[in-house]
Design a protein around this motif. Sequence first.
Motif, mmCIF file in Angstrom:
data_model
loop_
_atom_site.group_PDB
_atom_site.id
_atom_site.type_symbol
_atom_site.label_atom_id
_atom_site.label_comp_id
_atom_site.label_asym_id
_atom_site.label_seq_id
_atom_site.Cartn_x
_atom_site.Cartn_y
_atom_site.Cartn_z
ATOM 1 N N TRP A 111 0.802 -1.223 0.000
ATOM 2 C CA TRP A 111 0.000 0.000 0.000
ATOM 3 C C TRP A 111 0.836 1.276 0.000
ATOM 4 N N ARG A 112 2.162 1.159 0.045
ATOM 5 C CA ARG A 112 2.986 2.355 0.004
ATOM 6 C C ARG A 112 4.285 2.072 -0.734
ATOM 7 N N GLU A 113 4.923 3.143 -1.197
ATOM 8 C CA GLU A 113 6.169 3.029 -1.939
ATOM 9 C C GLU A 113 7.288 3.714 -1.161
ATOM 10 N N SER A 123 -1.620 2.891 -7.483
ATOM 11 C CA SER A 123 -2.029 1.870 -6.514
ATOM 12 C C SER A 123 -2.812 0.742 -7.161
ATOM 13 N N VAL A 124 -3.549 1.047 -8.226
ATOM 14 C CA VAL A 124 -4.453 0.051 -8.804
ATOM 15 C C VAL A 124 -3.718 -1.157 -9.371
ATOM 16 N N VAL A 125 -2.481 -0.979 -9.841
ATOM 17 C CA VAL A 125 -1.769 -2.108 -10.438
ATOM 18 C C VAL A 125 -1.365 -3.140 -9.388
ATOM 19 N N VAL A 147 -9.337 2.627 -4.347
ATOM 20 C CA VAL A 147 -8.076 2.038 -3.905
ATOM 21 C C VAL A 147 -7.032 3.140 -3.847
ATOM 22 N N ALA A 148 -6.561 3.450 -2.624
ATOM 23 C CA ALA A 148 -5.671 4.593 -2.440
ATOM 24 C C ALA A 148 -4.385 4.177 -1.742
ATOM 25 N N PRO A 149 -3.260 4.766 -2.141
ATOM 26 C CA PRO A 149 -1.989 4.479 -1.477
ATOM 27 C C PRO A 149 -1.834 5.314 -0.215
ATOM 28 N N ILE A 150 -0.892 4.947 0.638
ATOM 29 C CA ILE A 150 -0.598 5.735 1.827
ATOM 30 C C ILE A 150 0.913 5.952 1.906
ATOM 31 N N GLY A 151 1.328 6.831 2.812
ATOM 32 C CA GLY A 151 2.744 7.007 3.074
ATOM 33 C C GLY A 151 3.391 8.106 2.268
ATOM 34 N N GLY A 152 4.323 8.837 2.893
ATOM 35 C CA GLY A 152 5.015 9.920 2.222
ATOM 36 C C GLY A 152 4.172 11.173 2.153
ATOM 37 N N THR A 153 4.735 12.220 1.574
ATOM 38 C CA THR A 153 3.986 13.465 1.408
ATOM 39 C C THR A 153 3.035 13.358 0.221
#
Length: 447
Positions: A111-113, A123-125, A147-153
């Motif tokens: 969920w984060r990079e 995020s969808v991939v 579908v949403a990513p998290i983390g970082g600014t």
Amino acid sequence: MKINKRYISAFAALLLSTAAFAQVPAPAAKQSKPVLLKGATLHVGNGTVVENAAVGFDNGKITYAGPQSGANLSGYEVVDVTGQHIYPGLIQPNASLGLNEIESVRATIDWREVGDLNPNVRSVVAYNTDSDIIPTVRANGVLMTQVAPIGGTIAGSSSVVQLDAWNWEDAVVKADEGIHMNWPAMLVPTGNRQQDERLNRMKEQREQTLRELSQLLSDAAVFKAGKNDAENLKLSAMAGLFDGSKKLYIHTNYGKEIIESVNFVKQFGIKNIVIVGAGDALAVADFLKANNIPVIYSGVHALPSRAEEDVYNPYKMPYLLHKAGIQFALDYDLSIHGIRNLPFIAGTAAAFGLDKEQALASVSLNTAKILGIDKQAGSVEVGKDATIVVSSGDLLDMRTNNVTQAFIQGRKIDLNTKQKYLYEKFENKYKAQQKQVPTGATTSAGK
């Protein structure tokens, strides 16, 4: 104790009959014939309620939604759902569903990079359509999610998916519709020397983050405006923010941070903004309305953020936001296992002032409008996707919510879950044991 082989055979047959449901159900086949549901109470999703209604759909699209007396039954497979309720499929925004399966197993978390500024992350991939959690969510009426990513600014881009597909490509309803930004928290001095020294270092880091963010947005605006032959994934991913084709989702709660973040990004020509979290939205209601900014409120089932606040304030917040004229939707925060409770936070809002149909809209049509998919989802209206839920009780009430049928784009989906499978498995086990044991005897399992 002598065991009757006849009962062993019966027990084995029962297990085999349910074993197919141990895995995630296969996606349903495309709708092959017109279907008409009749006799239910229709909750359209826009505030309208129709008693003794009918809903027809063909090729995945709704062809009729209204009183049963006005429905043309010719050519339709008629399904009698008298006494039940029809709702639009609910939509969960800002979710990591399909990106995080087992928190203790790193290989299932996607969920984060790495890094702080990742607008090019899609995020969808990474969305896993075979997640065991998805069936539990559908069983309570949630049929779509963002579908949403998290983390970082800048965490990356989100996409809207429907929850019945073989792969992420089939699941996509709207791809890469927005960029998610986590606004750096403001820091308040405490009066404690040691703590304030640490806060000063954090403040310096915050200022550095804001400088880097300013540079990235400035570069992206220039990149969008110019003719560039060179490929730049980060800058091109942000291009839609400047022409309004993408939304910027700013994750923040504190009132001053809401104002600061909005004013910051507007310098670069970004206007299509949504505030996620929005704990202090009511305190800055005039600012939000003046800038036409909707919010995704995340804290209904939570304690107040301040000790002096009414303990029921989070429950009342949807009603207060509606009363203040702020466009809003509800989510169940980032707890993937809790997403199945999305209808119940709307039910809580209805119990604390919000009209029941307005509460339904806060997890259906309002969400669809904010996500930009209201032309095809969010309400049961002619021309929209037949993504609908049938419940024998009130969908927003955890005591009576009982989804009996659900359709995604006209496909009747399988509502079995691993939990239902396990319940049936062990119910059958103990029923079989009870048949084996003579009256007055005790099994080893019952000791």
